[in-house]
Scaffold this motif. Structure first.
Motif, PDB file in Angstrom:
ATOM      1  N   PHE A 150       0.883  -1.360  -0.071  1.00 28.07           N
ATOM      2  CA  PHE A 150      -0.164   0.126  -0.040  1.00 28.07           C
ATOM      3  C   PHE A 150       0.876   1.231   0.030  1.00 28.07           C
ATOM      4  O   PHE A 150       1.943   1.418   0.757  1.00 28.07           O
ATOM      5  CB  PHE A 150      -0.903   0.079   1.155  1.00 28.07           C
ATOM      6  CG  PHE A 150      -2.145   0.877   1.074  1.00 28.07           C
ATOM      7  CD1 PHE A 150      -3.193   0.200   0.749  1.00 28.07           C
ATOM      8  CD2 PHE A 150      -2.138   2.063   1.266  1.00 28.07           C
ATOM      9  CE1 PHE A 150      -4.565   0.945   0.633  1.00 28.07           C
ATOM     10  CE2 PHE A 150      -3.467   2.930   1.215  1.00 28.07           C
ATOM     11  CZ  PHE A 150      -4.423   2.313   0.754  1.00 28.07           C
TER      12      PHE A 150
ATOM     13  N   ARG B  77       2.503   4.698   0.650  1.00 26.31           N
ATOM     14  CA  ARG B  77       2.783   5.350   1.859  1.00 26.31           C
ATOM     15  C   ARG B  77       3.012   6.752   1.797  1.00 26.31           C
ATOM     16  O   ARG B  77       4.362   7.129   1.078  1.00 26.31           O
ATOM     17  CB  ARG B  77       3.700   4.532   2.834  1.00 26.31           C
ATOM     18  CG  ARG B  77       3.831   5.347   4.015  1.00 26.31           C
ATOM     19  CD  ARG B  77       4.786   4.786   5.074  1.00 26.31           C
ATOM     20  NE  ARG B  77       5.150   5.653   5.960  1.00 26.31           N
ATOM     21  CZ  ARG B  77       6.254   5.526   6.957  1.00 26.31           C
ATOM     22  NH1 ARG B  77       7.265   4.909   6.749  1.00 26.31           N
ATOM     23  NH2 ARG B  77       6.319   6.375   7.789  1.00 26.31           N
TER      24      ARG B  77
ATOM     25  N   ASP C 160       3.511  10.375   4.397  1.00 28.67           N
ATOM     26  CA  ASP C 160       3.349  11.028   5.556  1.00 28.67           C
ATOM     27  C   ASP C 160       4.747  11.842   5.804  1.00 28.67           C
ATOM     28  O   ASP C 160       5.799  11.714   5.229  1.00 28.67           O
ATOM     29  CB  ASP C 160       2.901  10.291   6.762  1.00 28.67           C
ATOM     30  CG  ASP C 160       3.957   8.926   6.984  1.00 28.67           C
ATOM     31  OD1 ASP C 160       5.264   9.314   7.119  1.00 28.67           O
ATOM     32  OD2 ASP C 160       3.559   7.770   6.794  1.00 28.67           O
TER      33      ASP C 160
ATOM     34  N   CYS D 143      -3.564   9.863  -3.341  1.00 28.56           N
ATOM     35  CA  CYS D 143      -2.658  11.090  -2.860  1.00 28.56           C
ATOM     36  C   CYS D 143      -2.657  12.091  -3.933  1.00 28.56           C
ATOM     37  O   CYS D 143      -2.619  11.865  -5.115  1.00 28.56           O
ATOM     38  CB  CYS D 143      -1.312  10.687  -2.631  1.00 28.56           C
ATOM     39  SG  CYS D 143      -0.553  11.823  -2.067  1.00 28.56           S
TER      40      CYS D 143
ATOM     41  N   SER E 110      -2.688  14.458  14.344  1.00 27.44           N
ATOM     42  CA  SER E 110      -2.011  13.134  14.568  1.00 27.44           C
ATOM     43  C   SER E 110      -1.083  13.475  15.712  1.00 27.44           C
ATOM     44  O   SER E 110      -0.727  14.429  16.013  1.00 27.44           O
ATOM     45  CB  SER E 110      -1.065  12.848  13.309  1.00 27.44           C
ATOM     46  OG  SER E 110       0.000  12.014  13.366  1.00 27.44           O
TER      47      SER E 110
ATOM     48  N   TRP F 224       1.226  16.014  12.711  1.00 32.16           N
ATOM     49  CA  TRP F 224       0.305  16.546  11.425  1.00 32.16           C
ATOM     50  C   TRP F 224      -1.146  17.001  11.669  1.00 32.16           C
ATOM     51  O   TRP F 224      -1.466  16.352  12.726  1.00 32.16           O
ATOM     52  CB  TRP F 224       0.514  15.512  10.660  1.00 32.16           C
ATOM     53  CG  TRP F 224       0.092  15.765   9.045  1.00 32.16           C
ATOM     54  CD1 TRP F 224       1.185  16.513   7.953  1.00 32.16           C
ATOM     55  CD2 TRP F 224      -0.928  15.266   8.269  1.00 32.16           C
ATOM     56  NE1 TRP F 224       0.409  16.273   6.723  1.00 32.16           N
ATOM     57  CE2 TRP F 224      -0.823  15.915   7.013  1.00 32.16           C
ATOM     58  CE3 TRP F 224      -2.200  14.833   8.787  1.00 32.16           C
ATOM     59  CZ2 TRP F 224      -1.891  15.561   6.080  1.00 32.16           C
ATOM     60  CZ3 TRP F 224      -3.203  14.587   7.869  1.00 32.16           C
ATOM     61  CH2 TRP F 224      -3.087  14.932   6.705  1.00 32.16           C
TER      62      TRP F 224
ATOM     63  N   HIS G 293       0.571   2.824   8.599  1.00 35.15           N
ATOM     64  CA  HIS G 293      -0.963   3.396   7.965  1.00 35.15           C
ATOM     65  C   HIS G 293      -1.893   3.723   9.301  1.00 35.15           C
ATOM     66  O   HIS G 293      -2.919   3.753   8.937  1.00 35.15           O
ATOM     67  CB  HIS G 293      -1.362   2.077   7.026  1.00 35.15           C
ATOM     68  CG  HIS G 293      -0.578   1.848   5.814  1.00 35.15           C
ATOM     69  ND1 HIS G 293      -0.497   3.061   4.834  1.00 35.15           N
ATOM     70  CD2 HIS G 293       0.268   0.944   5.462  1.00 35.15           C
ATOM     71  CE1 HIS G 293       0.371   2.497   4.007  1.00 35.15           C
ATOM     72  NE2 HIS G 293       0.764   1.078   4.469  1.00 35.15           N
TER      73      HIS G 293
ATOM     74  N   GLY H  93      -5.915  12.098   0.397  1.00 33.93           N
ATOM     75  CA  GLY H  93      -5.572  11.879   1.571  1.00 33.93           C
ATOM     76  C   GLY H  93      -5.128  13.136   2.724  1.00 33.93           C
ATOM     77  O   GLY H  93      -5.375  13.096   3.802  1.00 33.93           O
ATOM     78  N   TYR H  94      -4.694  14.008   1.925  1.00 29.86           N
ATOM     79  CA  TYR H  94      -3.943  15.227   2.612  1.00 29.86           C
ATOM     80  C   TYR H  94      -5.255  16.047   3.480  1.00 29.86           C
ATOM     81  O   TYR H  94      -4.970  16.720   4.223  1.00 29.86           O
ATOM     82  CB  TYR H  94      -3.169  16.023   1.747  1.00 29.86           C
ATOM     83  CG  TYR H  94      -3.802  17.049   0.958  1.00 29.86           C
ATOM     84  CD1 TYR H  94      -4.314  16.619  -0.310  1.00 29.86           C
ATOM     85  CD2 TYR H  94      -3.663  18.427   1.454  1.00 29.86           C
ATOM     86  CE1 TYR H  94      -5.139  17.726  -0.970  1.00 29.86           C
ATOM     87  CE2 TYR H  94      -4.227  19.259   0.585  1.00 29.86           C
ATOM     88  CZ  TYR H  94      -5.078  19.057  -0.517  1.00 29.86           C
ATOM     89  OH  TYR H  94      -5.612  19.858  -1.403  1.00 29.86           O
TER      90      TYR H  94
ATOM     91  N   LYS I  80      -3.798   9.733   9.789  1.00 32.67           N
ATOM     92  CA  LYS I  80      -3.117   8.694  10.433  1.00 32.67           C
ATOM     93  C   LYS I  80      -2.698   8.864  12.010  1.00 32.67           C
ATOM     94  O   LYS I  80      -2.528  10.171  12.332  1.00 32.67           O
ATOM     95  CB  LYS I  80      -1.852   8.128   9.769  1.00 32.67           C
ATOM     96  CG  LYS I  80      -2.118   7.915   8.172  1.00 32.67           C
ATOM     97  CD  LYS I  80      -1.065   7.013   7.736  1.00 32.67           C
ATOM     98  CE  LYS I  80       0.075   8.067   6.935  1.00 32.67           C
ATOM     99  NZ  LYS I  80       1.076   6.983   6.041  1.00 32.67           N
ATOM    100  N   TRP I  81      -2.684   7.915  12.947  1.00 36.46           N
ATOM    101  CA  TRP I  81      -2.415   8.045  14.133  1.00 36.46           C
ATOM    102  C   TRP I  81      -3.282   9.200  14.877  1.00 36.46           C
ATOM    103  O   TRP I  81      -2.530  10.004  15.595  1.00 36.46           O
ATOM    104  CB  TRP I  81      -0.807   8.410  14.499  1.00 36.46           C
ATOM    105  CG  TRP I  81      -0.195   7.612  13.491  1.00 36.46           C
ATOM    106  CD1 TRP I  81       0.221   5.987  13.743  1.00 36.46           C
ATOM    107  CD2 TRP I  81       0.796   7.809  12.332  1.00 36.46           C
ATOM    108  NE1 TRP I  81       0.935   5.826  12.767  1.00 36.46           N
ATOM    109  CE2 TRP I  81       1.392   6.665  11.723  1.00 36.46           C
ATOM    110  CE3 TRP I  81       1.021   9.124  11.661  1.00 36.46           C
ATOM    111  CZ2 TRP I  81       2.280   6.555  10.615  1.00 36.46           C
ATOM    112  CZ3 TRP I  81       1.721   8.907  10.588  1.00 36.46           C
ATOM    113  CH2 TRP I  81       2.436   7.788   9.981  1.00 36.46           C
TER     114      TRP I  81
HETATM  115  N1  MTE Z   1      -0.329  11.913  10.258  1.00 34.30           N
HETATM  116  C1  MTE Z   1      -0.242  11.908   9.075  1.00 34.30           C
HETATM  117  N2  MTE Z   1      -1.426  11.478   8.466  1.00 34.30           N
HETATM  118  C2  MTE Z   1      -1.516  11.480   7.103  1.00 34.30           C
HETATM  119  C3  MTE Z   1      -0.485  12.237   6.457  1.00 34.30           C
HETATM  120  C4  MTE Z   1       0.505  12.632   7.292  1.00 34.30           C
HETATM  121  O1  MTE Z   1       1.756  13.084   6.708  1.00 34.30           O
HETATM  122  N3  MTE Z   1       0.557  12.458   8.711  1.00 34.30           N
HETATM  123  N4  MTE Z   1      -0.528  12.135   5.073  1.00 34.30           N
HETATM  124  C5  MTE Z   1      -1.558  12.239   4.425  1.00 34.30           C
HETATM  125  C6  MTE Z   1      -1.521  12.097   2.838  1.00 34.30           C
HETATM  126  S1  MTE Z   1      -1.027  13.323   2.073  1.00 34.30           S
HETATM  127  C7  MTE Z   1      -1.764  10.808   2.193  1.00 34.30           C
HETATM  128  S2  MTE Z   1      -1.895  10.772   0.615  1.00 34.30           S
HETATM  129  C8  MTE Z   1      -2.370   9.573   3.347  1.00 34.30           C
HETATM  130  C9  MTE Z   1      -1.828   8.351   2.849  1.00 34.30           C
HETATM  131  O2  MTE Z   1      -2.045   7.474   3.624  1.00 34.30           O
HETATM  132  P1  MTE Z   1      -1.220   6.232   3.667  1.00 34.30           P
HETATM  133  O3  MTE Z   1       0.124   6.526   3.895  1.00 34.30           O
HETATM  134  O4  MTE Z   1      -1.852   4.973   4.513  1.00 34.30           O
HETATM  135  O5  MTE Z   1      -1.393   5.671   2.240  1.00 34.30           O
HETATM  136  O6  MTE Z   1      -2.199   9.961   4.593  1.00 34.30           O
HETATM  137  C10 MTE Z   1      -2.577  11.261   4.934  1.00 34.30           C
HETATM  138  N5  MTE Z   1      -2.426  11.326   6.317  1.00 34.30           N
END
Ligand code: MTE
Ligand code: MO
Length: 532
Positions: free
Chosen positions: A250, A252, A254, A300, A340, A344, A375, A388-389, A394-395
């Protein structure tokens, strides 16, 4: 004898400790500080590791041109390269500290202390700080100074010119045997520091916690299961991806320097801000709620035309919409702002999250296991149809219902758009660019996507000829990609194939080329290849 011992301060006679052992003393002291800081952080609070906290701070204060350069030059290796670069700088400073202390230990102790204070400052200024985070950098500071002082004293004694008057053994110098004491203690410090650093990785207990969550997910009954993927949903034998992307493949993206380490049992997230009933969720709260499984293709915004920052998984989680309805979103709160644990943050349009049927998740599972650490373990957001942004934190550890005016997201501050629905796109996977394939019947295949709408048509043209409809794969849903394939009869030579997709709203992928920034790339992909 007593004269040689008491003469150790202020300065030994002669040139003092030779350069190499002096530098080694400095390096080992700092290595011990880093190793033991990491160990204590692993036990007390994984986020507070001094070395990593410094790295995070470097990233946070790096100018955008530098981070963009690193991303485009080194790709996913940008973080290991930063950490390696930091290590080189720190080793150099530590060696310098040792060299400055060939006679007296004070200059070196000062340098080691300054490094320690910098690490402390990095931990304190981290976006998410708790008082317990102070323990690791303080231990690092104390260990670093103590090891420096101790090894330095041993080194000074080892290289002190032998005082003939002090000999009691008939001529054998004290130096060589003392030097073996120095070598022995240095080796001991090296082993202990490496062991401590490795121990820090083990003690954080995140692996155990993930294992437990995976087992819990296997036992829990989901209120909604993702339908089985039909045969013919993908053409991997023709070069498209498999329909479900294995977790290890997958994509990634971040800005986290290292994967944040948080145990599920330590996780909690307040939902607060412009809501009538703020409340805080724990991981057990999530497990106790109705859990659903959905097949979602994530994309993304940085994905260039033809790029591979797109993947699909079965995500398990709770309905984010239900959580927001329970919290009672107040009128005017147009942004849900999530943060996060690595600091982030982003904002997601409230109306998208509240849309009935949108299916946004607070996710805890991915393809039959707990979220992988990379992830978002233990909890992340996933919103079908948004890049995603602006949606996929995540976290995640904080959810504030607010307004777009009140707070800009991380990438918004760096020039990207505030709202970013996914653009209808297609990609050619076969033939590969600049490949040579046998002339005659040539298969062209790839993927197309327009979440949450879904793809209704993909057209292909060869060498600027007429557009032809491609065969589409069995449809899984609007929230996922769809594969396509077709064949052309080709004579030997150079060829260019292009595609354009149309979604279920009748929107056709635009020919207009656009860069990913600010809201996603556009344009028709083109692949040049040769038949022979
Ligand atoms: N904590 C955190 N979450 C984040 C990001 C990050 O930089 N930090 N990037 C984002 C972006 S730009 C995308 S495209 C997706 C990617 O998720 P993945 O790495 O599980 O594919 O997470 C999003 N969540
Ligand atoms: Mo992204």
């Amino acid at each position: 004898m007593s004269a040689t011992v008491t003469r150790s301060e202020p300065a030994p006679p002669g040139a003092g400790v030779p350069r190499l052992p002096a530098a080694v003393v400095g390096v080992l002291a700092v290595a011990a500080a880093v190793g033991f800081g990491h160990l204590v952080a692993g036990v007390v609070s994984p986020a507070s590791s001094p070395f990593l906290a410094v790295g995070d701070t470097v990233i946070r204060f790096s100018p955008r041109t530098l981070t963009e350069f690193a991303k485009t030059t080194f790709g996913v290796a940008d973080k290991p390269i930063l950490l390696a670069g930091m290590a080189v700088v720190i080793v150099a400073v530590a060696a310098g500290a040792g060299l400055a202390s060939r006679r007296r230990s004070t200059p070196g102790v000062v340098v080691v202390a300054v490094l320690g204070v910098l690490a402390l400052a990095a931990v304190v200024s981290a976006p998410v700080f708790a008082p317990a985070d102070l323990v690791a950098p303080v231990v690092a500071l104390v260990v670093g100074s103590a090891v420096f002082t101790g090894l330095h004293a041993i080194a000074v004694r080892s290289y002190r010119p032998v005082d003939p008057g002090a000999r009691t053994d008939g001529g054998a110098g004290a130096g060589p045997s003392r030097r073996s004491v120095l070598i022995g203690s240095s080796a001991a410090v090296t082993v202990a520091s490496l062991g401590a650093g490795a121990g820090g990785l083990l003690f954080s207990g995140v692996g155990d916690s993930r294992q437990r969550v995976t087992e819990q997910l296997a036992r829990l009954r989901l209120v909604e299961r993702a339908p089985a993927i039909p045969a013919g949903a993908a053409f991997p034998e023709l070069g498209t991806p498999t329909f479900i992307t294995p977790n290890r493949d997958f994509y990634r993206i971040d800005v986290a320097l290292r994967v944040p380490a948080q145990r599920a049992q330590d996780w909690s997230m307040p939902i607060h801000g412009m809501v009538d009933n703020p409340f805080t969720l724990t991981f057990d709260d999530l497990l106790a709620r109705p859990l659903v499984e959905r097949t979602i293709t994530m994309t993304c915004v940085s994905n260039p035309v033809g790029g591979d920052l797109i993947s699909t998984a079965n995500f398990v989680g709770v309905e984010l919409r239900d959580l927001l309805l329970e919290a009672g979103v107040r009128p005017g709160a147009d942004q849900v702002f999530t943060t996060s644990i690595d600091g982030w943050y982003t904002g997601t349009p409230t109306d998208v999250l509240l849309e009935p049927g949108r299916g946004a998740l607070l996710a805890i599972g991915m393809n039959g296991e707990a979220l992988p650490p990379e992830h978002g373990f233990p909890v992340r957001m996933v919103v079908p149809g948004l890049y995603g942004y602006v949606s996929a934190t995540k976290w995640v550890v904080d959810m504030e219902v607010t307004t777009f005016d009140a707070a800009p997201g991380y990438w918004l501050e760096r020039g990207w758009a505030q709202k970013a629905p996914i653009k209808v796109q297609s990609r050619i996977d076969t033939p590969r660019g600049f490949a040579t394939v046998p002339a005659g019947r040539v298969t062209v295949a790839g993927i197309a996507w327009s979440q949450p709408t879904g793809i209704s048509r993909v057209e292909v043209r060869m060498d600027g000829g007429p557009w032809r409809g491609a065969e589409l794969s069995a449809e899984v849903g609007g929230d996922t990609w769809r594969m396509w394939r077709t064949e052309f009869e080709l004579t030997p030579g150079s060829h260019t194939v292009q595609t354009r997709a149309t979604d279920r709203n009748g929107v056709t992928q635009t020919e207009q080329r656009a860069d990913p920034i600010p809201d996603g790339a556009s344009g028709w992909p083109a692949t040049i290849f040769t038949t022979a």
